[in-house]
Design an enzyme around this catalytic site. Structure first.
Site, PDB file in Angstrom:
ATOM      1  N   ASN A 172       0.857  -1.179   0.000  1.00 60.39           N
ATOM      2  CA  ASN A 172       0.000   0.000   0.000  1.00 60.39           C
ATOM      3  C   ASN A 172       0.901   1.238   0.000  1.00 60.39           C
ATOM      4  O   ASN A 172       1.334   1.718   1.040  1.00 60.39           O
ATOM      5  CB  ASN A 172      -0.928  -0.007   1.214  1.00 60.39           C
ATOM      6  CG  ASN A 172      -1.991  -1.078   1.106  1.00 60.39           C
ATOM      7  OD1 ASN A 172      -2.951  -0.947   0.361  1.00 60.39           O
ATOM      8  ND2 ASN A 172      -1.792  -2.174   1.841  1.00 60.39           N
ATOM      9  N   GLU A 173       1.192   1.720  -1.188  1.00 60.53           N
ATOM     10  CA  GLU A 173       2.117   2.823  -1.357  1.00 60.53           C
ATOM     11  C   GLU A 173       1.459   4.154  -0.999  1.00 60.53           C
ATOM     12  O   GLU A 173       0.240   4.221  -0.810  1.00 60.53           O
ATOM     13  CB  GLU A 173       2.608   2.851  -2.807  1.00 60.53           C
ATOM     14  CG  GLU A 173       3.390   1.614  -3.234  1.00 60.53           C
ATOM     15  CD  GLU A 173       4.802   1.562  -2.660  1.00 60.53           C
ATOM     16  OE1 GLU A 173       5.088   2.280  -1.687  1.00 60.53           O
ATOM     17  OE2 GLU A 173       5.622   0.785  -3.188  1.00 60.53           O
TER      18      GLU A 173
END
Length: 640
Positions: A172-173
Site C-alpha cells: 500500500n504505497e
C-alpha cells in the site's frame, strides 16, 4: 507494554500506553530484533493453540521481507521441538509482485515456503499467497475473490506487518485510501530501489504488485508491526508521532485499537523520547546524555557550543541540566573539551606523548592491528584514511576480509574476465564452462561453484591492489571467506561455530592491540551485521586470554551511515591529499565502481558518498566550534 517474561507478553490497553504526548501508536523498544521476534512467535503460537482448543481455524495475515524472518524461524523451531501444529492454520499473505512466477526465487510464494510452509504441517489448501500469474483481464476479479476468501473464513485473527521506507504496509504505497481492499498497485520508486539488491538491479524489479488493502489490514483483530534498523527510523517517527496521512499509509494504523509496533533501538532512534528525552521528561544526566543534548542544542540554534547561553538551555527543555551544572559557560567548556579530545591524527596512539586526553594509548608505541572488512572494499570505503595513517605510522596492520563478496560481482564483469582468461588459455575447459554457464544463465539460476570462485578472485585481486597502494604487505592481507556467506544467493546462512572459529583463529594468531570492525548495520542485505556478530561471539570466546586485556575494539561506519557527533569517541582528520589517496584506493575496486549492485537507498557511488560523509563529519565538528578539517573518519569504541 509490559514484558512479564521471555515467553509471554502482556499488553496495556490501547489509549493508556502512551509514554509521551508525541506518540499515537503503541510501541515497544528492544535492544535488537532477536527477543521481540521470539515474543511475537510465542503470541502467534498461543493464538494457534487457543483456536485449536476451540476447534476453530486460526487465520493469520503474514508478511515477507527481512523483518519477520526470525519470527518464522522461531515458529519452525516450536513446530519441530515443541510440537506446535499448524493443522488448523489458514494464512493469507499481504502481497506479491506482478507478474511473478511462483518458482521464481524472488517471489513471495517462494519466500514463504522457504522460510515457513515447507517446514511445518500446514495444509497446502490453507496457504494463500496472491498469484503473480493471473492474467491481466482476470486480475480485477481475482483481487475481489481474494478479499472475499478472507471474509469467508471470518477475517484475520492476527496480521504481521513490516514497514517500507515510504511508509507502505504490504504494498500500500503513498496515496493509498483508508478503505482500500485487495488490488493491483504500481510500486513506488523507493520501494523498487530497496528491492533492487534482491533482484540484482532495479531494472529487474517488477513495477506492479498485488496487495491487500489498508481496509483489509485494519479489519484484523490484532496487528503487530516489526521495525528493525536505522534506515527505518525516520519513517517510524513519522508513523508513530505524525498525523494520519495517506502519503504515509502506515499512519492509518493509529485508528486500530489493538496494534503494537515492536522496534529495535536503531529503528527507535528518531523518536522524541529517545532522541531528545529532555523534551519529554526529567532526565538522569550522565555524561553521554549531556553531550548528546549540548550537540543537539548547538545544531538547533546554529551556534557553536561555546556560544550557547543560559537562555538557549532554558528555552529548550534543559533547565534541569543547567541547574545541575551551574552555568552555560561551565557546561559549554566541559562538553567542548570532551569533543576536542576525540580528535587525533594518531589512531594507533602517539608514542611518547601524554595520552590522558587522547582516545588511544601511547603506552604501546607499535601496535598489532586487525581491520575486519565485511566485504572486500569496506576497509577503504569506511576507514581508508585511518588505514593509510596506521601503516604510515609504523603499526603492524593486518586486513581481514570476512566474506568473498562474490555475489556483488555482476555476470557481465565475470564474463569479461573469463573471456580474457580464455584468450590466454584457449584449451582451459573450466574457463569455457564458466563462459557457457554465464551466457545461458537465467534470473533463477544460482551461480555455479566455479563462477563464484571467479567472482571471488576478482574481488581478491582488487583488494590486493588497494592494500598494496597503501604499502601493506600481501602476507598481511587475509581472506577469511566465512562459510555463512557462500550460498550463491542474497539469502545467507545463519552464523555457525565454523564462522566463529575462523574469527577466533585469526585474532588468536595476531594477538592484536587494536581491532577495527564495521558497525554500520544499514547495509541492504545484512552481511555487516552477521560479520559483526561473528566478531562479538569470537571476543566472548577469547576474552579470558591475557593478550585480550590490551585489545581495544573500534567500530567504524561510513558505507551507508556515519556516527552522530555525540557518539564519536575517536575522530581521525584527513587532509585534502589524504582524501585523494582514499579515493584512489577505492577506485581499485573496479567491479564495484560503476553500477554497483548493492547501493541501498543511496544512488551515489561509494567513493562519492564516503567523501561526502567524511566532509560532513568535519563540517559538523567545525560548526560545533572545533577545528576546520577537510574530512574526518569517525569511530566508536566497543567494550567487551
Amino acid at each position: 507494554m509490559e514484558i512479564t517474561n521471555q515467553k509471554s507478553i502482556s499488553y496495556t490497553k490501547a489509549g493508556t500506553f502512551e509514554e509521551t504526548r508525541f506518540e499515537k501508536i503503541h510501541n515497544v523498544i528492544f535492544k535488537d530484533s532477536k527477543e521481540p521476534s521470539i515474543l511475537v512467535a510465542q503470541e502467534i503460537a498461543d493464538l494457534i493453540r487457543a483456536k485449536e482448543k476451540q476447534n476453530k481455524p486460526c487465520v493469520l495475515g503474514l508478511a515477507t521481507g527481512s523483518s519477520p524472518i526470525k519470527v518464522y524461524e522461531e515458529l519452525v523451531r516450536m513446530h519441530k521441538e515443541e510440537g506446535l501444529s499448524f493443522a488448523n492454520v489458514i494464512t493469507f499473505n499481504l502481497d506479491e509482485y506482478y507478474p511473478m512466477e511462483q518458482g521464481n526465487i524472488q517471489s513471495y510464494y517462494y519466500f514463504m515456503h522457504e522460510h515457513l510452509f515447507n517446514h511445518v504441517d500446514i495444509l497446502p489448501e490453507n496457504v494463500n499467497v496472491p498469484s503473480g500469474t493471473v492474467s491481466s483481464e482476470n486480475l480485477y476479479q481475482y483481487c475481489i475473490d481474494y478479499e472475499m476468501k478472507i471474509q469467508a473464513v471470518g477475517g484475520l485473527d492476527f496480521q504481521l506487518l513490516g514497514i517500507g521506507r515510504t511508509g507502505h504496509i504490504g504494498f500500500n504505497e503513498p496515496g493509498s485510501h483508508l478503505n482500500s481492499g485487495t488490488r493491483s498497485i504500481t510500486l513506488d520508486h523507493i520501494t523498487r530501489v530497496d528491492a533492487a539488491p534482491a533482484f540484482l538491479g532495479i531494472e529487474n524489479v517488477p513495477r506492479k504488485a498485488i496487495t491487500m488493502g489498508i481496509g483489509t489490514v485494519l479489519k484484523a483483530k490484532r496487528i503487530i508491526l516489526l521495525g528493525w534498523g536505522g534506515n527505518k527510523a525516520s519513517i517510524l517517527k513519522e508513523t508513530i508521532e505524525g498525523n494520519i496521512n495517506s502519503e504515509v499509509p502506515a499512519t492509518y494504523l493509529q485508528n486500530h485499537n489493538n496494534t503494537t509496533f515492536l522496534i529495535d533501538e536503531a529503528a527507535a532512534s528518531e523518536l522524541t523520547r529517545v532522541k531528545t528525552p529532555w523534551l519529554v521528561t526529567n532526565c538522569v544526566w550522565n555524561d553521554d546524555l549531556k553531550l548528546k543534548a549540548v550537540v543537539w542544542l548547538s545544531e538547533l540554534t546554529n551556534n557553536s557550543i561555546l556560544k550557547l547561553t543560559d537562555k538557549d538551555y532554558n528555552n529548550n527543555g534543559m533547565s534541569g541540566l543547567l541547574t545541575e551544572e551551574g552555568t552555560a559557560y561551565d557546561l559549554n567548556i566541559k562538553m567542548f573539551n570532551k569533543l576536542q579530545h576525540t580528535i587525533t591524527g594518531w589512531p594507533g596512539g602517539k608514542p611518547d606523548a601524554d595520552d590522558s586526553n587522547r582516545p588511544e594509548r601511547a603506552s604501546i608505541p607499535k601496535k598489532r592491528v586487525i581491520i575486519f572488512s565485511p566485504h572486500p572494499d569496506d576497509d577503504v570505503i569506511s576507514m581508508g584514511g585511518t588505514f593509510d595513517r596506521l601503516v604510515e605510522q609504523g603499526h603492524e596492520v593486518h586486513i581481514a576480509y570476512q566474506t568473498s563478496g562474490n555475489i556483488a560481482v555482476s555476470d557481465e564483469e565475470a564474463l569479461k574476465f573469463a573471456e580474457i582468461t580464455q584468450n590466454l588459455c584457449p584449451d582451459c575447459e573450466e574457463t569455457q564452462s564458466i563462459i557457457n554457464f554465464l551466457k545461458i544463465k537465467t534470473e533463477n539460476d544460482i551461480d555455479s561453484v566455479k563462477v563464484r570462485q571467479l567472482k571471488g578472485l576478482i574481488r581478491r585481486s582488487e583488494s590486493l591492489a588497494a592494500t598494496r597502494y597503501f604499502g601493506l604487505k600481501d602476507e598481511h592481507v587475509h581472506f577469511l571467506d566465512l562459510p555463512f556467506y557462500e550460498t550463491g544467493t542474497i539469502k545467507k546462512n545463519n552464523i555457525s561455530i565454523v564462522d566463529i572459529d575462523i574469527m577466533c583463529d585469526i585474532i588468536d594468531t595476531i594477538k592484536p592491540h587494536q581491532i577495527y570492525a564495521a558497525g554500520d548495520l544499514a547495509d541492504p542485505h545484512g552481511t555487516h551485521k552477521v560479520c559483526l556478530d561473528s566478531l562479538f561471539e569470537a571476543l566472548k570466546v577469547l576474552k579470558p586470554n591475557d593478550y585480550m586485556k590490551d585489545c581495544w575494539v573500534w567500530l567504524y561506519r561510513g558505507a551507508w551511515h556515519e556516527w552522530e557527533s555525540y557518539q564519536i569517541e575517536m575522530a581521525v582528520p584527513m587532509s585534502p591529499d589524504q582524501v585523494l589517496r582514499k579515493r584512489h584506493a577505492i577506485f581499485y575496486h573496479q567491479s564495484q565502481k560503476d553500477g554497483v549492485m548493492f547501493q541501498g537507498g543511496d544512488s551515489r557511488e561509494f567513493w562519492v558518498r564516503a567523501e561526502d560523509r567524511n566532509r560532513l563529519t568535519a563540517k559538523k565538528y567545525n560548526d560545533l566550534g572545533l577545528a576546520d578539517y577537510a574530512a574526518i573518519e569517525a569511530f566508536k569504541r566497543y567494550h567487551f
